[in-house]
Design a protein around this motif. Structure first.
Motif, PDB file in Angstrom:
ATOM      1  N   UNK A 104       0.821  -1.212   0.000  1.00 17.63           N
ATOM      2  CA  UNK A 104       0.000   0.000   0.000  1.00 17.63           C
ATOM      3  C   UNK A 104       0.850   1.255   0.000  1.00 17.63           C
ATOM      4  N   UNK A 105       0.227   2.359  -0.376  1.00 22.25           N
ATOM      5  CA  UNK A 105       0.827   3.686  -0.257  1.00 22.25           C
ATOM      6  C   UNK A 105      -0.213   4.572   0.433  1.00 22.25           C
ATOM      7  N   UNK A 106       0.184   5.219   1.502  1.00 23.82           N
ATOM      8  CA  UNK A 106      -0.757   6.024   2.272  1.00 23.82           C
ATOM      9  C   UNK A 106      -0.343   7.492   2.319  1.00 23.82           C
ATOM     10  N   UNK A 107      -1.172   8.354   1.757  1.00 27.01           N
ATOM     11  CA  UNK A 107      -1.007   9.807   1.846  1.00 27.01           C
ATOM     12  C   UNK A 107       0.397  10.266   1.454  1.00 27.01           C
ATOM     13  N   UNK A 108       0.707  10.114   0.182  1.00 23.25           N
ATOM     14  CA  UNK A 108       2.027  10.499  -0.315  1.00 23.25           C
ATOM     15  C   UNK A 108       2.362  11.934   0.048  1.00 23.25           C
ATOM     16  N   UNK A 109       3.626  12.171   0.333  1.00 21.51           N
ATOM     17  CA  UNK A 109       4.054  13.508   0.752  1.00 21.51           C
ATOM     18  C   UNK A 109       4.566  14.374  -0.370  1.00 21.51           C
ATOM     19  N   UNK A 110       4.775  13.811  -1.566  1.00 21.80           N
ATOM     20  CA  UNK A 110       5.264  14.566  -2.709  1.00 21.80           C
ATOM     21  C   UNK A 110       4.496  14.141  -3.956  1.00 21.80           C
ATOM     22  N   UNK A 111       4.730  14.847  -5.038  1.00 25.66           N
ATOM     23  CA  UNK A 111       4.126  14.492  -6.323  1.00 25.66           C
ATOM     24  C   UNK A 111       5.172  13.774  -7.168  1.00 25.66           C
ATOM     25  N   UNK A 112       4.746  12.742  -7.885  1.00 26.91           N
ATOM     26  CA  UNK A 112       5.677  12.011  -8.735  1.00 26.91           C
ATOM     27  C   UNK A 112       5.123  11.813 -10.136  1.00 26.91           C
ATOM     28  N   UNK A 113       5.988  12.052 -11.096  1.00 23.31           N
ATOM     29  CA  UNK A 113       5.768  11.708 -12.497  1.00 23.31           C
ATOM     30  C   UNK A 113       6.684  10.528 -12.770  1.00 23.31           C
ATOM     31  N   UNK A 114       6.178   9.481 -13.436  1.00 23.69           N
ATOM     32  CA  UNK A 114       7.100   8.425 -13.826  1.00 23.69           C
ATOM     33  C   UNK A 114       6.723   7.831 -15.172  1.00 23.69           C
TER      34      UNK A 114
ATOM     35  N   UNK B 274       0.393  14.495  -4.885  1.00 21.75           N
ATOM     36  CA  UNK B 274       0.660  14.604  -3.451  1.00 21.75           C
ATOM     37  C   UNK B 274      -0.631  14.282  -2.697  1.00 21.75           C
ATOM     38  N   UNK B 275      -0.520  13.458  -1.670  1.00 26.00           N
ATOM     39  CA  UNK B 275      -1.684  13.052  -0.907  1.00 26.00           C
ATOM     40  C   UNK B 275      -2.328  11.776  -1.404  1.00 26.00           C
ATOM     41  N   UNK B 276      -1.793  11.200  -2.495  1.00 25.35           N
ATOM     42  CA  UNK B 276      -2.404   9.994  -3.059  1.00 25.35           C
ATOM     43  C   UNK B 276      -2.257   8.804  -2.120  1.00 25.35           C
ATOM     44  N   UNK B 277      -3.323   8.034  -2.020  1.00 27.03           N
ATOM     45  CA  UNK B 277      -3.304   6.766  -1.296  1.00 27.03           C
ATOM     46  C   UNK B 277      -3.824   5.689  -2.239  1.00 27.03           C
ATOM     47  N   UNK B 278      -3.241   4.518  -2.164  1.00 25.27           N
ATOM     48  CA  UNK B 278      -3.670   3.447  -3.045  1.00 25.27           C
ATOM     49  C   UNK B 278      -2.852   2.198  -2.832  1.00 25.27           C
ATOM     50  N   UNK B 279      -2.729   1.400  -3.898  1.00 23.53           N
ATOM     51  CA  UNK B 279      -2.089   0.099  -3.763  1.00 23.53           C
ATOM     52  C   UNK B 279      -1.349  -0.254  -5.044  1.00 23.53           C
ATOM     53  N   UNK B 280      -0.168  -0.847  -4.896  1.00 20.97           N
ATOM     54  CA  UNK B 280       0.616  -1.375  -6.003  1.00 20.97           C
ATOM     55  C   UNK B 280       0.514  -2.896  -6.015  1.00 20.97           C
ATOM     56  N   UNK B 281       0.281  -3.471  -7.192  1.00 19.88           N
ATOM     57  CA  UNK B 281       0.380  -4.916  -7.397  1.00 19.88           C
ATOM     58  C   UNK B 281       1.327  -5.138  -8.565  1.00 19.88           C
ATOM     59  N   UNK B 282       2.554  -5.530  -8.263  1.00 19.31           N
ATOM     60  CA  UNK B 282       3.579  -5.725  -9.287  1.00 19.31           C
ATOM     61  C   UNK B 282       3.514  -7.171  -9.770  1.00 19.31           C
ATOM     62  N   UNK B 283       3.210  -7.338 -11.058  1.00 17.06           N
ATOM     63  CA  UNK B 283       3.079  -8.674 -11.655  1.00 17.06           C
ATOM     64  C   UNK B 283       4.414  -9.149 -12.216  1.00 17.06           C
TER      65      UNK B 283
END
Length: 335
Positions: free
Chosen positions: A276-286, A315-324
């Motif tokens: 999970x990712x909870x309340x990101x503190x920065x903005x990211x472009x990838x 910034x502030x994003x919360x969610x989930x990563x599932x790496x296949x």
């Protein structure tokens, strides 16, 4: 378009997905800059059930390999500590990420802008398409330009980072220092840069610009060229196992290649697993270089991502990563 489905359904849906193409191909020869094209095919290798079950049985061993010395760049890259895990980025709203699949930035889908003003070599003309975001300090998108050259005497008002899909070009600093780049290279134009653009072969790129306060930098301000192989896994620093993993034993590695004030750029990788990712503190472009994964917003909406895709996490994003399949990406983080 937002798809609101459980991640498990998405994982099942990709089992029989067709392989897709990626235009990201490294230059065969750094001295003789040339364009290369070729396929990069990926297929899901297990069902969703088998995948999630197998993750629970992965035995992790701490990485012991010391990364080799990375190849040099055309300008010394500022070193900062690699960031752990996922970097943050801007896009979409504060609750959801922005996502552009590779086909979204096909040259045929870009909007023509006409001839380049002030061109003194050839007849360069360009086309572009933005990646919509709600963050005022950044803009992102894709750009194509025909061969030609022009002076760029005005100092840049923003910092730009771009990844070259194909084509070749050269950037000349105000003091005459020339930097050539080609397919797979990452180029950084710091705020305040001025000089000259020369498109040697039609260029297609994905880019982000960051509008930020002035920062103290050495003068003259130089373009930075990160060679395509500098993003390889072997040059990253191991970060170890993610202790917040919800499935499997995902291991991450990262490398920071540029840092100037509130803007940083680098590369990151992650082996299969979920976290999970909870309340990101920065903005990211990838920009995704390889691998397959799902990103899920806190509301349950999700996207399948693969090579050539571009994502902005606000910034502030919360969610989930599932790496296949093991992911490798180029990231830009802004405060």
């Amino acid at each position: 378009m937002r798809i609101i489905l459980p991640v498990a359904l998405f994982l099942s849906a990709i089992v029989s997905s067709d392989a897709f193409q990626s235009p990201i191909v490294p230059m065969a020869n750094r001295r003789a800059v040339r364009v290369a094209t070729g396929p990069c095919s990926l297929r899901a290798s297990a069902t969703a059930t088998d995948y999630l079950s197998s993750l629970s049985n992965v035995q992790w061993q701490p990485p012991t390999v010391v990364p080799p010395t990375p190849p040099p760049t055309s300008n010394a890259m500022s070193g900062v500590q690699p960031m752990n895990g996922v970097q943050q980025a801007e896009g979409g709203s504060v609750d959801t990420f922005s996502h552009a699949p590779i086909e979204n930035f096909a040259i045929a889908k870009l909007t023509p802008k006409g001839p380049r003003a002030g061109a003194d070599i050839g007849q360069p003309h360009d086309a572009a398409k933005p990646l919509p975001t709600t963050v005022e300090s950044i803009k992102a998108g894709s750009w194509w330009c025909a061969a030609g050259g022009w002076p760029s005497p005005n100092q840049r008002p923003t910092t730009e980072v771009f990844y070259v899909f194909k084509g070749a070009g050269a950037l000349t600093d105000v003091d005459g220092t020339r930097h050539e780049f080609g397919p797979g290279d990452t180029v950084i134009l710091p705020k305040g840069w001025s000089g000259r653009w020369d498109v040697l072969q039609d260029i297609h790129k994905v880019w982000i610009t960051h509008d930020h306060p002035n920062v103290e930098v050495a003068t003259p301000i130089r373009a930075v060229i990160v060679p395509n192989n500098a993003l390889d896994q072997q040059y990253m620093s191991p970060q170890g196992f993610r202790t917040d993993a919800t499935h499997g034993s995902p291991i991450t590695a990262s490398r920071s290649m540029f840092s100037a004030g509130p803007t940083a750029a680098g590369s990151w990788s992650c082996t299969p697993g979920s976290f999970p990712v909870n309340n990101r503190g920065t903005t990211e472009f990838f920009h995704v270089l390889e691998g397959v994964f799902f990103l899920t917003n806190s509301d349950g909406s999700a996207r399948r991502c693969g090579p050539g895709d571009t994502v902005v996490l606000p910034k502030g994003w919360s969610g989930h990563w599932d790496v296949i399949e093991t992911v490798r990406k180029l990231w830009v983080v802004v405060d």
